[in-house]
Design a protein around this motif. Sequence first.
Motif, mmCIF file in Angstrom:
data_model
loop_
_atom_site.group_PDB
_atom_site.id
_atom_site.type_symbol
_atom_site.label_atom_id
_atom_site.label_comp_id
_atom_site.label_asym_id
_atom_site.label_seq_id
_atom_site.Cartn_x
_atom_site.Cartn_y
_atom_site.Cartn_z
ATOM 1 N N ASP A 177 0.824 -1.212 0.000
ATOM 2 C CA ASP A 177 0.000 0.000 0.000
ATOM 3 C C ASP A 177 0.859 1.264 0.000
ATOM 4 N N GLY A 178 1.954 1.239 -0.757
ATOM 5 C CA GLY A 178 2.804 2.414 -0.913
ATOM 6 C C GLY A 178 3.891 2.578 0.122
ATOM 7 N N ARG A 179 3.973 1.698 1.101
ATOM 8 C CA ARG A 179 4.985 1.801 2.151
ATOM 9 C C ARG A 179 5.980 0.654 2.028
ATOM 10 N N ALA A 180 7.257 0.975 2.220
ATOM 11 C CA ALA A 180 8.311 -0.036 2.113
ATOM 12 C C ALA A 180 8.273 -0.941 3.338
ATOM 13 N N LYS A 181 8.247 -2.233 3.106
ATOM 14 C CA LYS A 181 8.214 -3.229 4.176
ATOM 15 C C LYS A 181 9.265 -4.289 3.894
ATOM 16 N N VAL A 182 9.687 -4.968 4.954
ATOM 17 C CA VAL A 182 10.588 -6.100 4.801
ATOM 18 C C VAL A 182 10.025 -7.248 5.635
ATOM 19 N N GLU A 183 10.035 -8.439 5.060
ATOM 20 C CA GLU A 183 9.614 -9.635 5.779
ATOM 21 C C GLU A 183 10.874 -10.281 6.340
ATOM 22 N N ILE A 184 10.934 -10.371 7.667
ATOM 23 C CA ILE A 184 12.089 -10.983 8.316
ATOM 24 C C ILE A 184 11.665 -12.291 8.950
ATOM 25 N N ALA A 185 12.647 -13.172 9.141
ATOM 26 C CA ALA A 185 12.323 -14.494 9.679
ATOM 27 C C ALA A 185 13.324 -14.905 10.742
ATOM 28 N N LEU A 186 12.819 -15.541 11.789
ATOM 29 C CA LEU A 186 13.673 -16.224 12.750
ATOM 30 C C LEU A 186 14.030 -17.556 12.110
ATOM 31 N N ALA A 187 15.313 -17.807 11.957
ATOM 32 C CA ALA A 187 15.733 -18.981 11.200
ATOM 33 C C ALA A 187 16.851 -19.721 11.905
#
Length: 159
Positions: free
Chosen positions: A115-125
């Motif tokens: 929706d126009g905003r920069a996001k990052v998907e992070i993961a516990l790995a």
Amino acid sequence: MPKEKGRNVVASNKKARHDYLIEDTYEAGLVLTGTEVKSLRQGRASLVDGFVDIEQHEAWLHGVHIPEYTQGTWTNHAARRKRKLLLNRAEIDKIERRVAEKGLTVVPLQLYFKDGRAKVEIALAKGKKSWDKRQSLAERQADREKQQALGRHLKGMRD
């Protein structure tokens, strides 16, 4: 100008899914400068060497390469600077606790606009051993062959 809707993926880290066993994922906002946003809108970024570090109860994204904006001037950004992640205090505390007690690492999986905003998907790995990687490749190959055989059967072809 109409607002952006949906999810526009800029970069994904396929190597992370190969090298790590993903336990939990989170969506985080990013604190960016103007030229970084413009460079991301051109679809230019690399998450390969990226990782997340918790420093003084704040989450920071290190090693992500967002190249300089080509039309930028002296206001351009450093390509590999550390960037602050926007997470809730409870999420940061939970991530910090799990990294400390279980020896997990936090890696970025995807960088996208939502929706126009920069996001990052992070993961516990958790890091995979080499035999785990071979096993997951074999499983993926077996699933692919199974799907192909099913498709041939549904089309009436012989093996």
